[in-house]
Design an enzyme around this catalytic site. Structure first.
Site, short mmCIF file in Angstrom:
data_model
loop_
_atom_site.label_atom_id
_atom_site.label_comp_id
_atom_site.label_asym_id
_atom_site.label_seq_id
_atom_site.Cartn_x
_atom_site.Cartn_y
_atom_site.Cartn_z
N THR A 30 73.11 -5.32 38.34
CA THR A 30 72.76 -4.84 39.67
C THR A 30 73.01 -3.34 39.78
O THR A 30 72.29 -2.65 40.50
CB THR A 30 73.56 -5.58 40.77
N ASN A 31 73.99 -2.82 39.06
CA ASN A 31 74.19 -1.37 39.05
C ASN A 31 73.01 -0.69 38.36
O ASN A 31 72.51 0.33 38.83
CB ASN A 31 75.51 -1.01 38.37
N MET A 46 81.13 -4.00 28.87
CA MET A 46 82.49 -4.54 28.66
C MET A 46 83.08 -4.27 27.29
O MET A 46 84.10 -4.84 26.93
CB MET A 46 82.48 -6.05 28.97
N LEU A 63 84.17 1.93 23.76
CA LEU A 63 83.45 2.76 22.79
C LEU A 63 84.46 3.45 21.87
O LEU A 63 85.51 3.88 22.32
CB LEU A 63 82.61 3.81 23.53
N HIS A 70 83.75 1.95 37.85
CA HIS A 70 84.82 0.95 37.81
C HIS A 70 85.04 0.42 39.23
O HIS A 70 85.14 1.22 40.17
CB HIS A 70 86.11 1.55 37.27
N GLU A 81 88.70 8.62 25.81
CA GLU A 81 88.98 7.62 24.77
C GLU A 81 89.85 6.47 25.25
O GLU A 81 90.06 5.50 24.52
CB GLU A 81 89.59 8.32 23.55
N ASP A 122 88.96 3.25 31.33
CA ASP A 122 89.02 3.56 32.76
C ASP A 122 89.99 4.70 33.04
O ASP A 122 90.80 4.64 33.97
CB ASP A 122 89.44 2.31 33.56
N GLU A 159 78.36 -3.33 46.74
CA GLU A 159 77.41 -2.65 47.63
C GLU A 159 77.61 -1.14 47.57
O GLU A 159 76.64 -0.37 47.55
CB GLU A 159 77.65 -3.10 49.07
N GLU A 211 79.19 0.46 45.06
CA GLU A 211 78.89 0.91 43.70
C GLU A 211 77.41 1.31 43.59
O GLU A 211 77.07 2.28 42.92
CB GLU A 211 79.19 -0.20 42.69
#
Ligand code: GRF
Length: 216
Positions: free
Chosen positions: A13-14, A85, A88, A104, A137, A140, A167, A169
């Site tokens: 949805t984002n 999820m 990286l 986030h 790195e 969040d 909503e 976001e």
């Protein structure tokens, strides 16, 4: 036209909020690639429906090289984590640093991790929200770009709180991409300065009771 590559693991949805904002010319950008670590992620279906190239990149020894190559092949200038999820690896973060953002569903630095909405509810906070930030790195952790705060209602369960945050976001992430496209984000150490310019608060509908940070 800024070329955006979106990483998504779930329903998307984002991602859809970005696709719609591009389509409606709210942001001067185009989504040129969508990558997912989950073959059945509905985000991939949303991208296909919008005619955007997609790739399923399963976690594995060459996943990150494959992702990096695909991002380069599609001339991506900004990589957006939208419900992605996987962590990286450092080399990708270092290579794309300053061109790599994430959303986030909590007010960082509180409630990092995979269940920001549930952690906030269980902790008993009265205010929660969402955050866009440059990725570094650590999970969040990177410099914050925009935040928006919502009330936690006494009747809330995880689903109702997550919905209220989602909503917002869908407003904060496209706006963050817009500010990047306008080259109004100045990153100095942990500080992100938003240069003067237009405001979505003056141009588009805001959600009553939501507190948007400066620059929205
Ligand atoms: C969003 O709340 C996002 O902040 C979190 O995962 C959720 C993904 O939602 N990381 P969607 O896949 O964009 O609908």
């Amino acid at each position: 036209m800024l070329k955006v590559g979106v990483l998504a693991s779930g329903g998307g949805t984002n991602l859809q909020s970005i696709i719609t904002a591009c389509h409606n010319k709210k942001i001067t950008a185009e989504v040129s690639l969508v990558l997912s670590d989950r073959k059945g992620a509905y985000a991939l279906q949303r991208a296909r429906t919008a005619g955007i190239p997609t790739h399923y990149v399963p976690p594995g020894p060459t996943a990150e090289q494959d992702m990096d190559q695909l991002l380069c092949d599609h001339d991506v200038e900004l990589v957006v984590g939208a419900g992605y999820m996987q962590m990286l690896p450092s080399w990708i973060v270092q290579k794309w640093y300053g061109n790599l953002i994430n959303i986030h569903p909590a007010l960082l630095p509180s409630f990092k991790g995979t269940d920001g909405q549930g952690d906030a509810l269980r902790y008993g906070v009265k205010i929660s929200g969402c955050t866009t930030h440059f990725m570094d790195e650590k999970m969040d952790h990177g410099p914050i770009i925009l935040q928006a705060a919502v009330k936690v209602m006494p009747s809330d369960d995880r689903e109702t709180l997550a919905h209220r945050i989602l909503e917002v976001e869908h407003q904060l992430l496209p706006r963050t991409i817009d500010l990047f496209a306008q080259q109004r984000l100045v990153l100095t150490g942990r500080t992100v300065t938003i240069l003067p310019g237009d405001s979505w608060r003056d141009t588009y509908e805001t959600i009553p009771g939501v507190l948007y940070s400066e620059g929205y």
